[in-house]
Scaffold this active site. Structure first.
Site, PDB file in Angstrom:
ATOM      1  N   GLY A 146       0.839  -1.202   0.000  1.00 39.17           N
ATOM      2  CA  GLY A 146       0.000   0.000   0.000  1.00 39.17           C
ATOM      3  C   GLY A 146       0.873   1.251   0.000  1.00 39.17           C
ATOM      4  N   HIS A 147       1.893   1.234   0.869  1.00 40.15           N
ATOM      5  CA  HIS A 147       2.826   2.375   0.902  1.00 40.15           C
ATOM      6  C   HIS A 147       3.581   2.470  -0.418  1.00 40.15           C
ATOM      7  CE1 HIS A 147       2.562   1.417   5.342  1.00 40.15           C
ATOM      8  NE2 HIS A 147       2.255   2.695   5.318  1.00 40.15           N
ATOM      9  N   SER A 159      -0.351  -2.282   8.182  1.00 36.89           N
ATOM     10  CA  SER A 159       0.850  -2.666   8.940  1.00 36.89           C
ATOM     11  C   SER A 159       0.480  -3.604  10.079  1.00 36.89           C
ATOM     12  CB  SER A 159       1.543  -1.421   9.497  1.00 36.89           C
ATOM     13  OG  SER A 159       1.880  -0.574   8.433  1.00 36.89           O
TER      14      SER A 159
END
Ligand code: PAF
Length: 287
Positions: A35-36, A185
């Protein structure tokens, strides 16, 4: 090329002053995942230089939350930043970000007390305070946030409007595992059986988004979650809401337009959130 790692404000200033052109900032708390990576990729398309900040912000964690066990994976994060062509990683210590205890903070107002803010009192005030600090320190032209944290994105956009900040906020789509689980996370805390229960969140959203009208969406999503609440291990449902994307206030059953179907719950000791954007056509419009 390896990114420059700036640990202090002075190091950050030196690194930022040497960057060419438009700067994009991707604020993170580390434990970077796909995602990051997609935020960083989009940042690279929008600007000449990308800065990633990595800071686990204590101000946005409540007293009984997971600040101490929040994953810290700096070496792996740096490797991802290097692979993605990030120019600068700003990884300040607590003392650099908060040299003295904050007297002045940003309040998310009413929006900080509803939905996720009702489960996590003070959370959005802590987010806005650190985000404002990061805006001031990095002086980026644009800042990218994931749509998975839809309420966070909404309160940040509202802060930019209400405080007349000159910065562009870019929201980026949620990245999911092939089976639908939204990347987070915190997913690394899930044991296999917990992960199986957690899938109910994205399944519920999918069911809601495929149903007819606001009340159908709520009902279909709720039916999936009601099963997950009975499963082993169970989902402890915090909320399921259908809200206006900008204000996070509930939309009525007669609503037409764009709404966010948002859900949160705990599986084991892990708090998970997810959402989907749903378009409800007017009755006279084709679906
Ligand atoms: O979304 C996050 O990771 C955090 O809330 C943020 C925006 C980096 C602020 O600490």
């Amino acid at each position: 090329m390896a990114p420059i790692v700036a640990r202090t404000r002075e190091e950050l200033n030196t690194a930022i002053n040497a960057l060419p052109g438009k700067i994009a900032l991707v604020p993170t708390m580390g434990a970077l995942h796909e995602g990051h990576r997609s935020l960083i990729g989009r940042a690279g398309e929008l600007a000449d230089s990308v800065v990633v900040s990595i800071f686990v912000n204590p101000l946005q964690f409540g007293p009984n939350e997971d600040l101490d066990r929040y994953p810290r994976t700096f070496d792996a994060d740096l490797a991802i930043c290097a692979a993605e062509g990030v120019a600068v990683v700003f990884a300040p210590t607590l003392e650099v970000m908060y040299p003295v205890p904050n007297e002045i903070t940003i309040s998310a107002g009413r929006m900080g007390t509803i939905v996720e803010g009702a489960c996590r009192p003070g959370h959005f005030d802590g987010v806005l305070t650190v985000v404002m600090k990061l805006f001031n320190l990095v002086r980026a032209d644009c800042v990218l946030f994931g749509e998975k944290d839809a309420q966070q994105l909404a309160v940040i956009r509202r802060m930019v409007t209400d405080l007349a900040l000159s910065i562009e906020i870019v929201g980026c789509p949620t990245v999911r595992e092939p089976d639908g689980l939204a990347l987070s996370s915190r997913n690394r805390f899930l044991a296999p059986a917990e992960r199986a229960t957690a899938l109910a969140l994205s399944h519920a959203l999918h069911a809601g988004a495929s149903a007819q009208g606001p009340s159908g969406a709520r009902r279909a999503a709720r039916a999936v979650l009601d099963e997950a609440v009975k499963s082993d291990p169970p989902l402890e449902l915090d909320y399921l809401v259908l809200v206006d994307p900008a204000t996070f206030t509930p939309v009525p059953d007669t609503f037409s337009g764009t709404a966010v179907l948002a859900v949160a719950g705990k599986v084991g000791s892990t708090h998970l959130i997810d959402n989907v954007i749903v378009n409800f056509p007017r009755r006279d419009e084709p679906a």
